[in-house]
Design an enzyme around this catalytic site. Structure first.
Site, short mmCIF file in Angstrom:
data_model
loop_
_atom_site.label_atom_id
_atom_site.label_comp_id
_atom_site.label_asym_id
_atom_site.label_seq_id
_atom_site.Cartn_x
_atom_site.Cartn_y
_atom_site.Cartn_z
N TYR A 15 1.48 -1.55 -0.13
CA TYR A 15 0.12 0.13 -0.17
C TYR A 15 0.62 1.02 0.05
O TYR A 15 1.70 1.05 0.67
CB TYR A 15 -0.90 0.18 1.46
CG TYR A 15 -1.90 -1.46 1.23
CD1 TYR A 15 -2.77 -1.07 0.30
CD2 TYR A 15 -1.73 -2.11 1.63
CE1 TYR A 15 -3.71 -2.52 0.26
CE2 TYR A 15 -2.29 -3.56 1.79
CZ TYR A 15 -3.95 -2.88 0.81
OH TYR A 15 -4.74 -4.45 0.84
N CYS A 16 0.49 2.39 -0.33
CA CYS A 16 0.82 3.45 -1.24
C CYS A 16 1.50 3.87 0.70
O CYS A 16 0.83 3.75 1.95
CB CYS A 16 0.12 4.65 -0.66
SG CYS A 16 0.44 5.67 -3.21
N PRO A 17 2.56 4.32 0.85
CA PRO A 17 3.25 5.03 -0.43
C PRO A 17 4.36 3.06 -1.38
O PRO A 17 5.67 3.88 -1.75
CB PRO A 17 4.86 6.14 0.57
CG PRO A 17 4.98 5.76 1.34
CD PRO A 17 3.44 4.97 2.49
N ASP A 42 -2.88 -0.95 -5.36
CA ASP A 42 -3.41 0.26 -4.23
C ASP A 42 -3.50 1.12 -5.55
O ASP A 42 -3.44 1.93 -5.92
CB ASP A 42 -2.44 0.37 -3.32
CG ASP A 42 -2.39 1.45 -2.80
OD1 ASP A 42 -3.14 1.87 -1.83
OD2 ASP A 42 -2.06 2.83 -2.79
#
Length: 78
Positions: A15-17, A42
């Site tokens: 998932y981000c980042p 994501d």
């Protein structure tokens, strides 16, 4: 897509980042002219990666919806 990537980053499940950080790391290691592809599940990466690519002055080759993930492709131009 008719451009074959020199580097592929499989960040599916991250998932981000995370995916963007992996893309930036690969960009720093790449030579001018290399094509980098990142796979991500994501949704934020679909927006954030192209924004970073354009902001950094690189070439956005494309953003593709694949079967269950996104593929963002860039070319290092400088």
């Amino acid at each position: 897509m008719d451009v074959k990537p020199d580097r592929v980053i499989d960040a599916r499940g991250s998932y981000c980042p995370g995916p963007l950080m992996e893309l930036i790391k690969a960009y720093k290691q790449a030579k001018v002219g290399e094509v980098i592809s990142v796979y991500s599940t994501d949704a934020g990466t679909k927006k954030d990666a192209p924004a970073w690519i354009q902001k950094s002055g690189q070439e956005l080759v494309g953003v593709f919806d694949r079967n269950g993930y996104y593929e963002i492709v860039m070319k290092k131009v400088k």
